[in-house]
Design a protein around this motif. Structure first.
Motif, mmCIF file in Angstrom:
data_model
loop_
_atom_site.group_PDB
_atom_site.id
_atom_site.type_symbol
_atom_site.label_atom_id
_atom_site.label_comp_id
_atom_site.label_asym_id
_atom_site.label_seq_id
_atom_site.Cartn_x
_atom_site.Cartn_y
_atom_site.Cartn_z
ATOM 1 N N GLU A 67 1.021 -1.126 0.463
ATOM 2 C CA GLU A 67 0.083 -0.014 0.030
ATOM 3 C C GLU A 67 0.807 1.342 -0.166
ATOM 4 O OE1 GLU A 67 -2.244 -3.012 3.097
ATOM 5 O OE2 GLU A 67 0.145 -1.836 2.581
ATOM 6 N N ARG A 122 -5.997 9.720 -2.134
ATOM 7 C CA ARG A 122 -5.564 8.102 -2.734
ATOM 8 C C ARG A 122 -4.692 7.381 -2.428
ATOM 9 N NH1 ARG A 122 -4.669 7.397 -9.081
ATOM 10 N NH2 ARG A 122 -5.955 6.380 -9.347
ATOM 11 N N SER A 170 -3.036 3.684 -2.434
ATOM 12 C CA SER A 170 -2.926 2.872 -3.971
ATOM 13 C C SER A 170 -2.818 1.518 -3.401
ATOM 14 C CB SER A 170 -1.731 3.495 -4.671
ATOM 15 O OG SER A 170 -2.091 4.233 -5.354
ATOM 16 N N ARG A 219 -10.682 -0.463 -9.281
ATOM 17 C CA ARG A 219 -9.163 -1.385 -10.277
ATOM 18 C C ARG A 219 -7.918 -1.278 -11.647
ATOM 19 N NH1 ARG A 219 -10.393 -7.141 -8.539
ATOM 20 N NH2 ARG A 219 -7.954 -7.650 -8.709
ATOM 21 N N THR A 240 -3.272 -3.185 -9.810
ATOM 22 C CA THR A 240 -3.257 -1.992 -8.849
ATOM 23 C C THR A 240 -4.880 -1.829 -8.511
ATOM 24 O OG1 THR A 240 -1.378 -0.739 -9.122
ATOM 25 C CG2 THR A 240 -2.549 -0.193 -8.268
ATOM 26 N N TYR A 292 -6.904 0.720 -5.765
ATOM 27 C CA TYR A 292 -6.893 2.412 -5.305
ATOM 28 C C TYR A 292 -8.186 2.041 -4.634
ATOM 29 C CZ TYR A 292 -4.068 3.106 -9.576
ATOM 30 O OH TYR A 292 -3.493 2.807 -10.530
#
Length: 124
Positions: free
Chosen positions: A6, A19, A21, A72, A78, A80
């Motif tokens: 993360e 935000r 990730s 995603r 990834t 989010y």
């Protein structure tokens, strides 16, 4: 085996945005349900959001109330979590988790893989 990392946490004022990730390793990322959980000091780890492998199904914790959005990018491995209108009570360590199945779940016990977490602190 999936490894999750993360990023994106930090300190923000109430009403602000962050935000998060979560970068995943492994070639089967696109077949996993992905989730976000959080844990505040002296509290249980709680469900925040989850997204199906295709991104077509999303579930949110009741406290989210339209403030957070999970998404995603399977090409980038990834997922989010866009968090808006943050409140001091959103302060917690946020964890990304992966569930190797197609059925979405809000239960933390069903997720097999976890990241190390990223701290989110919202000041009043």
């Amino acid at each position: 085996q999936v490894q999750l990392v993360e990023s994106g946490g930090g300190l923000v004022q109430a009403g602000g945005s962050l935000r998060l990730s979560c970068a995943a390793s492994g070639r089967t990322f696109s077949s996993y349900v992905m989730g976000w959980f959080r844990q505040a000091p002296r509290k249980e780890r709680e469900f925040v959001a989850a997204i199906s492998w295709s991104g077509g199904v999303k579930h949110y914790g009741g406290f989210v109330k339209g403030r957070f959005t999970i998404s995603r990018d399977n090409a980038q491995n990834t997922v989010y979590l866009q968090m808006n209108s943050l409140k001091p009570e959103d302060t917690a360590v946020y964890y990304c988790a992966a569930l190797p199945q197609s059925t979405i779940s809000t239960r933390r016990s069903e997720y097999d893989y976890w990241g190390q977490g990223t701290q989110v602190t919202v000041s009043s």
